[in-house]
Structures are given as structure tokens and as C-alpha cells.
Design an enzyme around this catalytic site. Sequence first.
Site, PDB file in Angstrom:
ATOM      1  N   THR A  28       0.816  -1.217   0.000  1.00 20.13           N
ATOM      2  CA  THR A  28       0.000   0.000   0.000  1.00 20.13           C
ATOM      3  C   THR A  28       0.846   1.262   0.000  1.00 20.13           C
ATOM      4  O   THR A  28       0.492   2.263  -0.622  1.00 20.13           O
ATOM      5  CB  THR A  28      -0.898  -0.002   1.263  1.00 20.13           C
ATOM      6  N   ASP A  72       1.914  -6.819  -4.132  1.00 22.05           N
ATOM      7  CA  ASP A  72       1.174  -6.828  -2.873  1.00 22.05           C
ATOM      8  C   ASP A  72       1.870  -7.904  -2.043  1.00 22.05           C
ATOM      9  O   ASP A  72       2.183  -8.984  -2.553  1.00 22.05           O
ATOM     10  CB  ASP A  72      -0.280  -7.231  -3.152  1.00 22.05           C
ATOM     11  N   SER A  73       2.130  -7.620  -0.774  1.00 22.38           N
ATOM     12  CA  SER A  73       2.970  -8.545  -0.014  1.00 22.38           C
ATOM     13  C   SER A  73       2.295  -9.887   0.245  1.00 22.38           C
ATOM     14  O   SER A  73       2.950 -10.824   0.700  1.00 22.38           O
ATOM     15  CB  SER A  73       3.435  -7.908   1.293  1.00 22.38           C
ATOM     16  N   SER A  74       1.010 -10.016  -0.061  1.00 21.66           N
ATOM     17  CA  SER A  74       0.368 -11.334   0.040  1.00 21.66           C
ATOM     18  C   SER A  74       0.991 -12.297  -0.973  1.00 21.66           C
ATOM     19  O   SER A  74       0.846 -13.512  -0.852  1.00 21.66           O
ATOM     20  CB  SER A  74      -1.130 -11.228  -0.236  1.00 21.66           C
ATOM     21  N   THR A 104       2.261  -4.374   4.408  1.00 24.86           N
ATOM     22  CA  THR A 104       2.189  -4.710   5.834  1.00 24.86           C
ATOM     23  C   THR A 104       1.722  -6.144   6.089  1.00 24.86           C
ATOM     24  O   THR A 104       2.038  -6.720   7.122  1.00 24.86           O
ATOM     25  CB  THR A 104       1.230  -3.749   6.576  1.00 24.86           C
ATOM     26  N   ASP A 105       0.955  -6.713   5.132  1.00 25.53           N
ATOM     27  CA  ASP A 105       0.309  -8.001   5.417  1.00 25.53           C
ATOM     28  C   ASP A 105       1.291  -9.094   5.825  1.00 25.53           C
ATOM     29  O   ASP A 105       1.017  -9.875   6.734  1.00 25.53           O
ATOM     30  CB  ASP A 105      -0.511  -8.467   4.206  1.00 25.53           C
ATOM     31  N   GLN A 291      -0.760 -20.418  20.699  1.00 25.06           N
ATOM     32  CA  GLN A 291      -1.740 -19.563  20.003  1.00 25.06           C
ATOM     33  C   GLN A 291      -1.914 -18.226  20.725  1.00 25.06           C
ATOM     34  O   GLN A 291      -2.474 -17.290  20.168  1.00 25.06           O
ATOM     35  CB  GLN A 291      -3.094 -20.274  19.913  1.00 25.06           C
ATOM     36  N   CYS A 292      -1.466 -18.161  21.992  1.00 21.39           N
ATOM     37  CA  CYS A 292      -1.566 -16.887  22.723  1.00 21.39           C
ATOM     38  C   CYS A 292      -0.491 -15.940  22.194  1.00 21.39           C
ATOM     39  O   CYS A 292       0.660 -16.343  22.014  1.00 21.39           O
ATOM     40  CB  CYS A 292      -1.290 -17.084  24.206  1.00 21.39           C
TER      41      CYS A 292
HETATM   42  N1  ASP Z   1      -2.140  -5.776   0.939  1.00 17.67           N
HETATM   43  C1  ASP Z   1      -1.107  -4.813   1.239  1.00 17.67           C
HETATM   44  C2  ASP Z   1       0.223  -5.537   1.261  1.00 17.67           C
HETATM   45  O1  ASP Z   1       0.552  -6.142   2.241  1.00 17.67           O
HETATM   46  C3  ASP Z   1      -1.399  -4.140   2.528  1.00 17.67           C
HETATM   47  C4  ASP Z   1      -0.395  -3.094   2.943  1.00 17.67           C
HETATM   48  O2  ASP Z   1       0.595  -2.828   2.349  1.00 17.67           O
HETATM   49  O3  ASP Z   1      -0.636  -2.489   3.980  1.00 17.67           O
HETATM   50  O4  ASP Z   1       0.939  -5.490   0.300  1.00 17.67           O
END
Ligand code: ASP
Length: 358
Positions: A28, A72-74, A104-105, A291-292
Amino acid sequence: MPVVKVDIDTAAPAHPEASILIIYTGGTVGMVFDEEHQHLVPFNFSQILDKVPELRQFNYLITVLSVEPVIDSSNVSVADWLMLASLIEENYAAYDGFVVLHGTDTMAYSASALSYLLENLEKPVIFTGAQLPIGLIRTDARENLITAMQIAATKANGKSLVPEVCIFFHNLLLRGNRSKKVESSHFDAFKSENYPPLAEAGITIDYLPNTLLPHPEQAFKAHQKLDDGVAVLKLFPGITPHVVKSVLQASEVRGVVLETYGSGNAPTIAWFLELLQEAIDRGVFILNVSQCDEGRVDQGRYETSKHLLNMGVIGGADITTEAAITKLMYVLGLGLDAVKTRELLASNLRGELTILKD
Ligand code: ASP
């Protein structure tokens, strides 16, 4: 993933305080609104000075490398992590610090992976990104980028102050392999529940004493291998033998992060323990992670974790799942024997877990 060098005219000073390499991978942070098509598109980094004119005020030499295409980091892959490690290795001697702009993902996974790949790091590698694109008025990208660059440039007694892979986001500098994305809408997107922040940015950037890793004594080395034969098995009440089998018996799976309850507890039902034992006997490494978000695995504290300890499940202490799955990839990639592999998985390699003293 090819890399393109973006020349930005920062009127490089004759006597720069520091040299910084920015590696732009996507996310993003690098989006702008395309008026014609009415949607967000990746931004051309050569326009960075229009978006963040403050960069001109830095007395730094700044170079930007942009991966092609930005992602996109996904979509980040093991190959991307190896490419980032190589890029940093190739440019290691020429720069004082590195800033990686990343979505961020999966930033916590990437920062964890890089923390293992970059052994004996003595310079800062600071991941950052944004919740709002750099092209928007209320963007958090500007603050995040500027402070990340300042941290990457900071020295004490002629040495980098932060010799580790970190995430800087909102106002916190966190150890990369202790971080988790905890927010998808607020600006304070990352937390590190089991380790204090390394620094907090307010009017000044305040580093917390004794939280940073020490400077290494050995020479820097970038590793070039990760083993992707790994999986995460998250327990839940009602999990069936079929599901457990499908993970533990998947071909090519050599390491599994077992996400357990509380302090590392799991069902004691016979079929479950038998499947685990059978996998361990076949040479699969099982790493127990809670998981905590806060707290730690303490195998043997309850009857429901004693069996795991006895059969050879490795306790992950207070490690995050993000740091555990990438640690499995790294340690398995070293190709060591079973005893050494178990020993490394249980030990603290890059500050990713805390070993309690008896
Ligand atoms: N989907 C975005 C990514 O991780 C979200 C972000 O950057 O905040 O690439």
C-alpha cells in the site's frame, strides 16, 4: 524479480552523514490514486521527491532500488526473500543502512526470514510500509519512511546503533522477528508482545537501553537457502484425524509449527499422539508455538503438554508463528543432522525467543 535502479535527485551532499539504500518491494505504501481509472496503482518511485519533499533535507546519500514488478505482499515468496538477502549482500559494503518498503500483510514474515538469512548483521535493515498510500493527504507513509531512514542512518561511536532487522511502524521500532501485524485499519499496525520495543519515536527517537542485539564478532554472511517443506498446524477443539494427517503426512513436509493452546498444551487423545509420534519417527521436526500472542510455551507444566515433551516435540518458548515458520525454513535449509537441527530450533539464533535461566 528483476531490480530497477531509480535515480532520485536529492542533491547528494559533498559530505553526507550517511548512505542509505531504499529497496521498494510494493504494498500500500507505494500506491497512488489513478484519476482516470479511479483506482489505486503502484507509484513510480522516481516521483518520490514530489510526494516526500522532506527527503531533500536529509544530509544523506540516498539510492532507491525498485523490484519489478512491485507486489502486494500477500504474493511474497521464498524466492523474494532470497533476492532481498542477495541485494543487501551485494550492497552491504557501500551503505550504512537499508530501508525495505514492503506491504504490511506479510511484513513480519519477511522481516523474520531476513533476520535469519542475514547472519552477523552489523548494519540496520529497517522494514516499513504504510496503512494509507503515499499519494493520499493523510498518509502515514511519509512519517514511517522518514523515521525509518533516520534510524537506518543512526550511529554511536562510529558503528550503526541498530545492528539488526527491524520493523519501524507508526511510532515503534520493533525487532523484526518479534513483530506481528495486529491491526488492519489503525495506524499502529504492529506489536511485539513478548519483547519490548527497541525504540519509540516521539519528539525524539528514544532507544530503549539493553534491548538491541550486540554487534557481532564474526563477519557478515548472507545465506542463500530456505527449505519450503514446512507447514503450520493450528489446533482447535474438534480437529479431526483427517486434518492432522493431511498436514503431518503431506509429502515433502519436514517441519511443522504446531500452534497449541496456552502454555503449549494439546489434546491427549490417542490418535493425535500417535500421529505426532509417527511423524517425529519419520524425521519430521515439530515446533510447539502457543496460540496466545503473549506468554510462552512451557512443555511439561501440564499433563496436556508432558506427552509432547516426552515424544520429542521441540518447545518454541515465546516465539511468534511468523518467526517460527521462517526459522524452520532457515534451519532445515542448513541441511544439518537431526541432533544439530533440534538444537538450533530450540536455541535463540537472532533474538527471536527468550531462553529462561533456571
Ligand atoms: N495488501 C497490502 C500488502 O501487504 C497491505 C499493505 O501494504 O498495507 O501489500
